[in-house]
Design an enzyme around this catalytic site. Structure first.
Site, PDB file in Angstrom:
ATOM      1  N   PHE A 280      91.013  -2.213  20.189  1.00 48.49           N
ATOM      2  CA  PHE A 280      89.850  -1.499  19.380  1.00 48.49           C
ATOM      3  C   PHE A 280      88.767  -1.113  20.519  1.00 48.49           C
ATOM      4  CE2 PHE A 280      85.314  -1.523  17.732  1.00 48.49           C
ATOM      5  CZ  PHE A 280      85.316  -0.676  16.951  1.00 48.49           C
ATOM      6  N   ASN A 281      88.448  -2.050  21.564  1.00 49.69           N
ATOM      7  CA  ASN A 281      87.272  -1.551  22.387  1.00 49.69           C
ATOM      8  C   ASN A 281      87.644  -0.581  23.429  1.00 49.69           C
ATOM      9  OD1 ASN A 281      85.306  -3.422  21.259  1.00 49.69           O
ATOM     10  ND2 ASN A 281      85.987  -5.000  22.947  1.00 49.69           N
TER      11      ASN A 281
ATOM     12  N   ASP B 175      78.329  -5.759  21.536  1.00 51.66           N
ATOM     13  CA  ASP B 175      78.309  -4.795  20.148  1.00 51.66           C
ATOM     14  C   ASP B 175      78.346  -5.632  19.197  1.00 51.66           C
ATOM     15  OD1 ASP B 175      80.985  -5.063  20.663  1.00 51.66           O
ATOM     16  OD2 ASP B 175      81.564  -3.154  19.403  1.00 51.66           O
TER      17      ASP B 175
ATOM     18  N   ASN C 119      81.470  -2.198  16.928  1.00 49.46           N
ATOM     19  CA  ASN C 119      81.418  -3.104  15.890  1.00 49.46           C
ATOM     20  C   ASN C 119      80.940  -2.382  14.564  1.00 49.46           C
ATOM     21  OD1 ASN C 119      83.525  -4.971  16.544  1.00 49.46           O
ATOM     22  ND2 ASN C 119      82.217  -6.251  17.620  1.00 49.46           N
TER      23      ASN C 119
ATOM     24  N   HIS D  98      87.818 -13.040  20.246  1.00 46.72           N
ATOM     25  CA  HIS D  98      88.123 -12.522  21.295  1.00 46.72           C
ATOM     26  C   HIS D  98      87.133 -12.596  22.456  1.00 46.72           C
ATOM     27  CE1 HIS D  98      91.047 -10.314  18.942  1.00 46.72           C
ATOM     28  NE2 HIS D  98      90.191 -10.218  17.987  1.00 46.72           N
ATOM     29  N   ASP D  99      85.725 -12.131  22.315  1.00 45.34           N
ATOM     30  CA  ASP D  99      84.751 -12.047  23.105  1.00 45.34           C
ATOM     31  C   ASP D  99      84.287 -13.401  23.998  1.00 45.34           C
ATOM     32  OD1 ASP D  99      84.749  -9.177  22.476  1.00 45.34           O
ATOM     33  OD2 ASP D  99      83.099  -9.486  21.173  1.00 45.34           O
TER      34      ASP D  99
ATOM     35  N   THR E 274      81.675  -6.707  26.145  1.00 39.90           N
ATOM     36  CA  THR E 274      82.702  -7.233  25.251  1.00 39.90           C
ATOM     37  C   THR E 274      82.551  -6.158  24.014  1.00 39.90           C
ATOM     38  OG1 THR E 274      80.747  -8.508  24.084  1.00 39.90           O
ATOM     39  CG2 THR E 274      82.128  -9.892  25.463  1.00 39.90           C
TER      40      THR E 274
ATOM     41  N   ASP F   3      81.061 -11.242  19.408  1.00 38.79           N
ATOM     42  CA  ASP F   3      79.732 -11.089  20.507  1.00 38.79           C
ATOM     43  C   ASP F   3      78.649 -11.900  20.433  1.00 38.79           C
ATOM     44  OD1 ASP F   3      80.631  -7.825  21.285  1.00 38.79           O
ATOM     45  OD2 ASP F   3      80.987  -8.287  19.380  1.00 38.79           O
TER      46      ASP F   3
END
Length: 325
Positions: A180-181, A25, A54, A255-256, A139, A30
């Site tokens: 969040f995800n 996203d 996102n 993160h991703d 992700t 990402d």
């Protein structure tokens, strides 16, 4: 059906490139994960699918097309996924990623069109055609992955592993309990973690260690190609949100890209095999990944949960990936 996760070493035992489908996203991190994956020939990117998260679904799709256009990889098929979570209304993170979802760099307009399939249809098409089992790398929210698993149960055996960014063994980043995800679509996450497919969970415990510092951004900026300059622009914008003192960061957590780094160099990470359940009903802890680190429930492990990373090796891998372009 696989009842226990593979070891990290087993996940990279392939002699030929590992076929992967990236479900994302974009989103700054990402986009960087996508760039890393396509820079490394150890991975064969069969397709890119997009989810809302996102930013809104139209923007995340456009961003994936823009990044692939920048990379000159317009042959990679791209498909849009679900416009909203399975049950809940959509929540987006525009306060983190800006109005476009990729604020910061001057990206090209999309140079090609998405394929006329839904994300889960493209996943099924590519997985059926692959001679090897395929690794799914989500992700963003897990809506598309859950929909694929529900729609095509006969293909589950052809999915080698799901390497996802989401969750936490500790505190959350969107609510006190939830990352969040997972929070965006906890029902989808519940389906994925109950699937029996081997899972590697790159949660906040590890991604908060994968911080990019100002000196690292300068290192990326010094790499003389358009892709590295784009990543430096992405990072400079991404750092702004994470400068808020409440986070206690020295830099910005990437993160991703941890998902791609684990696939390429799992030995730079440390983690444990344990059972992970998803809270789908509680008002206070909705979206929490309940990580049974001490085996208190007696339930078998369903995930390899990453808890730490060698930050310098992670940054080195990103820099090496950017030099390819």
């Amino acid at each position: 059906m696989q009842s226990a996760p593979l070891s990290p070493q087993a996940a990279r035992s392939h002699q030929s490139p590992l076929p992967v489908i990236l479900d994302c996203d974009p989103g700054h991190d990402d986009a960087i994960a996508l760039i890393m994956a396509l820079a490394n020939p150890q991975l064969e990117v069969l397709a890119v699918t997009t989810s809302a998260g996102n930013q809104t679904p139209d923007k995340t799709l456009r961003n994936a097309l823009r990044i692939l256009t920048l990379l000159g990889r317009t042959e990679v098929p791209v498909a849009a996924g679900a416009p909203k979570p399975l049950i809940r209304e959509l929540i987006i993170a525009d306060n983190v990623h800006g109005e476009t979802g990729l604020d910061g760099p001057d990206l090209p307009e999309p140079g090609f069109e998405p394929v006329p399939l839904k994300a889960w249809e493209l996943m099924a098409q590519q997985i059926r055609a692959s001679e090897q089992p395929v690794t799914l790398v989500p992700t963003g929210p897990l809506t598309n992955i859950a929909t694929f698993l529900l729609a095509y149960p006969e293909l589950k055996s052809k999915v080698e592993r799901i390497v996802l960014m989401g969750g936490a063994a500790g505190v959350g980043n969107w609510t006190p309990a939830a990352e969040f995800n997972i929070f965006v679509d906890p029902q989808a996450a519940d389906i994925v973690f109950r699937s029996g497919i081997a899972i590697t969970m790159c949660g906040l415990d590890v991604t908060h260690e994968a911080q990019i510092m100002e000196a690292d951004v300068a290192r990326m900026r010094a790499i003389d190609n358009p892709v590295a300059q784009c990543v430096a622009d992405l990072l400079e914008f991404f750092v702004i949100y994470h400068k808020d003192p409440k986070w206690g960061f020295d830099g910005a957590p990437l993160h991703d890209p941890c998902t791609i780094a684990w696939l390429l160099q799992p030995e730079m990470f440390r983690g444990i095999d344990c059972h992970v359940a998803i809270e789908t009903r509680s008002e206070l802890t909705l979206g929490m990944t309940v990580v049974d680190r001490f085996g208190l429930t007696g339930k078998p492990a369903n995930a390899h949960v990453l808890l730490g990373v060698d930050r310098q090796r992670f940054v080195d891998l990103l820099a090496d990936s950017l030099r390819v372009w």
